[in-house]
Design a protein around this motif. Sequence first.
Motif, PDB file in Angstrom:
ATOM      1  N   MET A  34      10.902   9.551  39.252  1.00 41.38           N
ATOM      2  CA  MET A  34      11.267   9.972  40.607  1.00 41.38           C
ATOM      3  C   MET A  34      11.490  11.458  40.601  1.00 41.38           C
ATOM      4  SD  MET A  34      11.874   8.858  43.655  1.00 41.38           S
ATOM      5  CE  MET A  34      12.190   7.124  43.398  1.00 41.38           C
ATOM      6  N   SER A  35      10.884  12.240  41.462  1.00 39.68           N
ATOM      7  CA  SER A  35      10.997  13.695  41.477  1.00 39.68           C
ATOM      8  C   SER A  35      12.254  14.097  42.184  1.00 39.68           C
ATOM      9  CB  SER A  35       9.771  14.315  42.151  1.00 39.68           C
ATOM     10  OG  SER A  35       9.752  13.936  43.505  1.00 39.68           O
ATOM     11  N   ALA A  36      12.595  15.442  41.999  1.00 37.92           N
ATOM     12  CA  ALA A  36      13.798  15.954  42.640  1.00 37.92           C
ATOM     13  C   ALA A  36      13.599  16.044  44.126  1.00 37.92           C
ATOM     14  CB  ALA A  36      14.141  17.328  42.063  1.00 37.92           C
ATOM     15  N   GLY A  37      12.341  16.222  44.614  1.00 44.13           N
ATOM     16  CA  GLY A  37      12.077  16.359  46.037  1.00 44.13           C
ATOM     17  C   GLY A  37      12.189  15.071  46.791  1.00 44.13           C
ATOM     18  N   ALA A  64      11.219   0.731  38.640  1.00 48.22           N
ATOM     19  CA  ALA A  64      11.597   0.195  37.322  1.00 48.22           C
ATOM     20  C   ALA A  64      11.030   1.101  36.244  1.00 48.22           C
ATOM     21  CB  ALA A  64      11.046  -1.238  37.151  1.00 48.22           C
ATOM     22  N   VAL A  65      11.880   1.618  35.393  1.00 47.37           N
ATOM     23  CA  VAL A  65      11.469   2.558  34.329  1.00 47.37           C
ATOM     24  C   VAL A  65      11.754   1.911  32.986  1.00 47.37           C
ATOM     25  CG1 VAL A  65      11.792   4.818  33.348  1.00 47.37           C
ATOM     26  CG2 VAL A  65      11.986   4.505  35.816  1.00 47.37           C
ATOM     27  N   ASP A 100      14.638   8.972  24.453  1.00 47.29           N
ATOM     28  CA  ASP A 100      14.156   8.150  25.566  1.00 47.29           C
ATOM     29  C   ASP A 100      14.813   8.568  26.884  1.00 47.29           C
ATOM     30  OD1 ASP A 100      12.627   6.823  23.762  1.00 47.29           O
ATOM     31  OD2 ASP A 100      14.052   5.173  23.463  1.00 47.29           O
ATOM     32  N   VAL A 101      16.116   8.844  26.847  1.00 43.82           N
ATOM     33  CA  VAL A 101      16.822   9.261  28.063  1.00 43.82           C
ATOM     34  C   VAL A 101      16.278  10.587  28.567  1.00 43.82           C
ATOM     35  CG1 VAL A 101      19.072   9.959  28.988  1.00 43.82           C
ATOM     36  CG2 VAL A 101      18.892   7.954  27.506  1.00 43.82           C
ATOM     37  N   PHE A 102      16.022  11.501  27.602  1.00 49.31           N
ATOM     38  CA  PHE A 102      15.491  12.800  28.003  1.00 49.31           C
ATOM     39  C   PHE A 102      14.089  12.643  28.615  1.00 49.31           C
ATOM     40  CE2 PHE A 102      13.799  17.144  26.860  1.00 49.31           C
ATOM     41  CZ  PHE A 102      14.562  17.804  27.819  1.00 49.31           C
ATOM     42  N   GLY A 103      13.292  11.723  28.034  1.00 46.79           N
ATOM     43  CA  GLY A 103      11.970  11.457  28.600  1.00 46.79           C
ATOM     44  C   GLY A 103      12.069  10.894  30.009  1.00 46.79           C
ATOM     45  N   ARG A 104      13.048   9.994  30.233  1.00 47.30           N
ATOM     46  CA  ARG A 104      13.243   9.451  31.587  1.00 47.30           C
ATOM     47  C   ARG A 104      13.664  10.561  32.557  1.00 47.30           C
ATOM     48  NH1 ARG A 104      13.187   8.365  35.960  1.00 47.30           N
ATOM     49  NH2 ARG A 104      14.082   6.637  37.123  1.00 47.30           N
ATOM     50  N   PHE A 105      14.509  11.492  32.073  1.00 41.43           N
ATOM     51  CA  PHE A 105      14.964  12.602  32.902  1.00 41.43           C
ATOM     52  C   PHE A 105      13.775  13.494  33.278  1.00 41.43           C
ATOM     53  CE2 PHE A 105      16.876  16.766  33.595  1.00 41.43           C
ATOM     54  CZ  PHE A 105      17.913  16.456  34.489  1.00 41.43           C
ATOM     55  N   ILE A 106      12.859  13.732  32.304  1.00 34.97           N
ATOM     56  CA  ILE A 106      11.675  14.559  32.563  1.00 34.97           C
ATOM     57  C   ILE A 106      10.775  13.884  33.600  1.00 34.97           C
ATOM     58  CG2 ILE A 106       9.566  15.482  31.516  1.00 34.97           C
ATOM     59  CD1 ILE A 106      11.148  15.882  28.947  1.00 34.97           C
ATOM     60  N   GLU A 107      10.608  12.563  33.489  1.00 36.68           N
ATOM     61  CA  GLU A 107       9.760  11.849  34.448  1.00 36.68           C
ATOM     62  C   GLU A 107      10.318  11.919  35.871  1.00 36.68           C
ATOM     63  OE1 GLU A 107       9.383   7.916  33.036  1.00 36.68           O
ATOM     64  OE2 GLU A 107       8.153   8.447  31.275  1.00 36.68           O
ATOM     65  N   LYS A 125       9.791  15.920  38.399  1.00 35.21           N
ATOM     66  CA  LYS A 125       8.399  16.275  38.164  1.00 35.21           C
ATOM     67  C   LYS A 125       8.149  17.760  38.369  1.00 35.21           C
ATOM     68  CE  LYS A 125       6.626  11.726  39.384  1.00 35.21           C
ATOM     69  NZ  LYS A 125       6.321  11.420  37.979  1.00 35.21           N
ATOM     70  N   THR A 126       8.946  18.395  39.188  1.00 35.50           N
ATOM     71  CA  THR A 126       8.744  19.836  39.419  1.00 35.50           C
ATOM     72  C   THR A 126       8.955  20.622  38.127  1.00 35.50           C
ATOM     73  OG1 THR A 126       9.517  19.553  41.683  1.00 35.50           O
ATOM     74  CG2 THR A 126       9.469  21.804  40.793  1.00 35.50           C
ATOM     75  N   TYR A 127       9.960  20.202  37.317  1.00 35.31           N
ATOM     76  CA  TYR A 127      10.269  20.907  36.063  1.00 35.31           C
ATOM     77  C   TYR A 127       9.656  20.213  34.851  1.00 35.31           C
ATOM     78  CZ  TYR A 127      13.835  23.049  39.004  1.00 35.31           C
ATOM     79  OH  TYR A 127      14.498  23.714  39.989  1.00 35.31           O
ATOM     80  N   GLN A 128       8.780  19.221  35.091  1.00 38.30           N
ATOM     81  CA  GLN A 128       8.257  18.428  33.976  1.00 38.30           C
ATOM     82  C   GLN A 128       7.492  19.266  32.954  1.00 38.30           C
ATOM     83  OE1 GLN A 128       5.692  15.211  35.142  1.00 38.30           O
ATOM     84  NE2 GLN A 128       6.150  14.036  33.314  1.00 38.30           N
TER      85      GLN A 128
END
Length: 480
Positions: A1-4, A13-14, A73-80, A83-86
């Motif tokens: 889910m993106s910040a926008g 579901a992730v 894994d948590v950091f990867g979920r945070f990156i997903e 998306k703007t800062y991915q």
Amino acid sequence: MSAGGQEGENTVAVSVKPSAKMVCWTGSDYLYAGPGRKPRFLRQLESYVNRELQTINPHEPELQELKLQVYRDVFGRFIEEFKTYQPLLCAIKKEYENTLVYQQLQIRDLEPLRCHLRLVTEECDRRIRARWEEEQALEREKQQLQKDVEAMREKETVMQTLVAHLQSELADQYLLYQEQSDAHETLIAKLNDLTSCSVKEEEPAHENTEGEDKDPVMLRLALRVCREDLTKAQVELNRIQAEYWDVVPRRNWETLEHTHQQTLLQLERLQGDFDQLRSEHDTLLELHKRGSMHAESDRSITEQMDESVHHRQNQLQSNLLKVLIHSDASESGTLTVQEFRAALRTALPLKSDQAIDALVASAESELDSSNDTIAYQRLYSLGANGKNGEFLSLVMRQSLEDRQLYISQLRVQLGDKGEVSVSDLRAALMCIDPALDSDALDWSLSLAFQVKKEELNQCDTLLDRETVLQRLVSVLPRQD
């Protein structure tokens, strides 16, 4: 889910890990919340972290790796989600992963040095203890010899005291003898006088009358002669006492002389034994120093060869990792099987197709990969026992087999020569590998013959062929 946003969807579901799922609900407070409240997304991530950390056994050998995987894994979920800062966050994650791999390689390089330092420290301690024990033994022996010398000196002093006592007793006995001799002579003189008087009484009367007239004169003459004889005897006695007051009987003197000579001989023998022991000790010390120097030299050569083998293994792994990273154009830490195979072919150009296939299969088996991708960075993670995984072990094993094959070719090239010179080995290496550069060739020759590079042209040493080949196992410059 993106910040926008993408907030129009109801649920997302992730899957972070096959064994754990996090369900993310969208809404106005999913990513943002008012003062004093945490967003639902943050609470879900924290709940997932706490739940996964509690399931990990604290006695697990790979505890730190498992904890790191949870946060990864948590950091990867945070990156997903953002998306703007991915792209930036992916680059940061990749650099951290590469740094971890590099640090693991550095730790692996330093491990043999720590073992070597421990061995050197133990060897130094053992030598110090041995040297201290030798010095203590020599000190005890020295003290014992000093005690023996002191005992000899005390015995000699006792002998001298005994000689002085015997001399004093002899002087006393001599004076007693002189007194008894003088008394004996006096008694004899008196006996003679009495005998003479008896004979004179038996003479005729006229003779008695005449004798009576001459008796005073004879007596005076006899008395004067006796006094002169007494004076002479006294003078002679004084002279003898002055000249022979320190004289002992010959029998006692010979006994004391024999004892003194025996003591001197024993002292000389002890001194000779001490000198011999000291000479043997100096010789043993010299031999020990020479043996230590030879042992240090042999140990230095062995350590240099072991270090060369370890350095080549680490260099091979490092070069392979660089090629894999360079082949990762997406910087995702994973490669497809085809990209992975091509990277192996680039890093290991002399490998056969069968060897490359075996390496690919080993990587897939170690990672338990069921899709068409390979996370090559995980191949460089140490196992629970601190050793390489299946893939790197196979790389090292194939490298050793290739080098043994190279040694076999070199043995065939040398032929039936029992002893090999520098020129023979140089020609054989150039025949097998014409592309070998001069620096690598000189390095191999110097380690094989244990001489400096500058001394190779003057070296005329002949070494056993098998000895040379055994040394070359760890230093051959041929690329795998």
